[in-house]
Every structure is written in structure tokens, then in C-alpha cells.
Design a protein around this motif. Structure first.
Motif, PDB file in Angstrom:
ATOM      1  N   PHE A   5     -43.776 -41.080 -51.032  1.00 28.40           N
ATOM      2  CA  PHE A   5     -42.399 -40.983 -51.527  1.00 28.40           C
ATOM      3  C   PHE A   5     -41.535 -40.190 -50.553  1.00 28.40           C
ATOM      4  N   ASP A   6     -40.298 -40.630 -50.454  1.00 28.59           N
ATOM      5  CA  ASP A   6     -39.255 -39.844 -49.802  1.00 28.59           C
ATOM      6  C   ASP A   6     -38.967 -38.647 -50.725  1.00 28.59           C
ATOM      7  N   LEU A   7     -38.395 -37.588 -50.184  1.00 29.67           N
ATOM      8  CA  LEU A   7     -38.119 -36.414 -51.026  1.00 29.67           C
ATOM      9  C   LEU A   7     -36.656 -36.383 -51.507  1.00 29.67           C
ATOM     10  N   ASP A   8     -35.719 -36.241 -50.571  1.00 32.29           N
ATOM     11  CA  ASP A   8     -34.309 -36.050 -50.941  1.00 32.29           C
ATOM     12  C   ASP A   8     -33.690 -37.300 -51.559  1.00 32.29           C
ATOM     13  N   ASN A   9     -33.165 -37.123 -52.726  1.00 25.68           N
ATOM     14  CA  ASN A   9     -32.526 -38.200 -53.496  1.00 25.68           C
ATOM     15  C   ASN A   9     -33.502 -39.316 -53.881  1.00 25.68           C
ATOM     16  N   THR A  10     -34.799 -38.988 -53.845  1.00 25.30           N
ATOM     17  CA  THR A  10     -35.815 -39.879 -54.413  1.00 25.30           C
ATOM     18  C   THR A  10     -36.574 -39.090 -55.482  1.00 25.30           C
ATOM     19  N   LEU A  11     -37.338 -38.081 -55.069  1.00 29.20           N
ATOM     20  CA  LEU A  11     -38.052 -37.253 -56.058  1.00 29.20           C
ATOM     21  C   LEU A  11     -37.174 -36.113 -56.570  1.00 29.20           C
ATOM     22  N   GLY A 164     -38.431 -44.999 -51.410  1.00 28.24           N
ATOM     23  CA  GLY A 164     -37.353 -44.101 -50.990  1.00 28.24           C
ATOM     24  C   GLY A 164     -35.988 -44.689 -51.231  1.00 28.24           C
ATOM     25  N   ASP A 165     -34.979 -43.844 -51.170  1.00 25.32           N
ATOM     26  CA  ASP A 165     -33.611 -44.306 -51.425  1.00 25.32           C
ATOM     27  C   ASP A 165     -32.958 -44.822 -50.152  1.00 25.32           C
ATOM     28  N   ASP A 166     -33.429 -44.339 -48.995  1.00 25.64           N
ATOM     29  CA  ASP A 166     -32.675 -44.664 -47.785  1.00 25.64           C
ATOM     30  C   ASP A 166     -33.608 -44.573 -46.590  1.00 25.64           C
ATOM     31  N   ARG A 167     -33.814 -43.362 -46.091  1.00 26.73           N
ATOM     32  CA  ARG A 167     -34.687 -43.202 -44.915  1.00 26.73           C
ATOM     33  C   ARG A 167     -35.485 -41.936 -45.068  1.00 26.73           C
TER      34      ARG A 167
HETATM   35 MG    MG Z   1     -33.696 -39.750 -49.304  1.00 30.71          MG
END
Ligand code: MG
Length: 167
Positions: A5-11, A164-167
Motif C-alpha cells: 500500500f501507498d501511505l499518504d492519501n491511501t492508508l 495507491g491513490d497516485d504514486r
Molecule cells: Mg499517495
């Protein structure tokens, strides 16, 4: 098989934490009305490099500290402003119970991202993580995903998921 998982704006809701930081920073520094909104716009949801962000903040508000020092203080504070929803933590626990290796692959500075993982309770629920600032390679470079998979005890060649939301 790893679920990465991506962290920022995902989890975690990085934008919410960032908004709270701008309000706090503007108030502490007496930056005046509109300063917090200006910083949120400048950040453009994390798309501006933080080094550049703090150069521009320093210039606009005529702050005495070097940009690097402002950035360091931000990284020390932001982990205290993030949280992870209980449903998300429970979902990760369910994935692990179902046999998935669960990890995080994130772009960012090691101190900030590690602080977020620890403060939110995510660190104790993950099999492993890879942070670009610690590894010297950033998403979308495949090598960071491979490091993340290996940290989770999985072979990158075995496949898996990245969410993830983006990158
Ligand atoms: Mg993100």
C-alpha cells in the motif's frame, strides 16, 4: 503474496494532516489571515517538492530560518497530526489473517514516513515497508516495489498487488 500500500492519501489522510499543520504553523508564527489557505494551495496536495515549498514559504513570510530547518521541523511535527481510521487498521489485520503479506511502499523522507507509520499504529501491523528517502530510489521505479516485497518476506517475482491513490 504481498499486498503493498501507498501511505499518504491511501492508508492515511495526508491532506487533512497537512491542513491542520498549516493552521497551526500560521497561528504560531502570526502569519495572518489567508496564510494557511495559501500554503494548502501551494502544496497542491503534495505535488510540489517540500524543499521548494519551504523556500517559497520562507520567502513569502520573511521567516528567519533556512528552508531546510523549517522542513525538518515540519517532518518532526506531521506524524503527530496524522491518524489511521480503525476500519483501515482492521482491514489490514484481516488481510494478514487471510495469509497476505502486508506492506507499505511510500515516497518521502525516512523520518517523516517512519514517524507516521509508528504514530498511527500501522508499523506494528505491517510485515515490512520501503521508504524512498531511506532506499535512494522512488516510485514509480520498480526497485522500490521489489524492496517492499522483500521486506515483507515475499519474492518480487511471485507477483502481488500495489494499492495507491497516485504514486
Ligand atoms: Mg499517495
Amino acid at each position: 503474496m504481498p499486498a503493498l500500500f501507498d501511505l499518504d492519501n491511501t492508508l492515511i489522510d495526508r491532506l487533512d494532516a497537512f491542513r491542520r499543520w498549516t493552521a497551526e504553523f500560521a497561528s504560531e508564527r502570526g502569519l495572518g489571515k489567508g496564510a494557511a489557505c495559501w500554503m494548502v494551495e501551494l502544496d497542491a496536495n503534495g505535488s510540489v517538492p517540500m524543499e521548494t515549498f519551504f523556500e517559497l514559504v520562507r520567502e513569502r513570510f520573511r521567516l528567519p530560518e533556512p528552508a531546510g530547518e523549517l522542513w525538518r521541523a515540519y517532518r518532526a511535527r506531521l506524524p503527530h497530526l496524522v491518524s489511521c481510521r480503525a476500519e483501515v487498521l482492521a482491514g489490514l489485520d484481516r488481510l494478514r489473517s487471510a495469509g497476505w503479506a502486508v506492506g507499505v511502499v511510500t515516497n518521502g523522507m525516512a523520518d517523516n514516513q517512519t514517524g507516521k507509520l509508528e504514530r498511527t499504529g500501522l508499523a506494528s501491523r505491517l510485515d515490512g515497508w520501503a521508504i524512498s528517502g531511506a532506499e535512494g530510489v522512488s516510485k514509480p521505479d520498480v526497485r522500490l516495489f521489489e524492496i517492499g516485497a522483500r521486506r515483507c518476506g515475499a519474492s518480487p517475482a511471485a507477483g502481488g498487488w500495489m494499492v495507491g491513490d497516485d504514486r
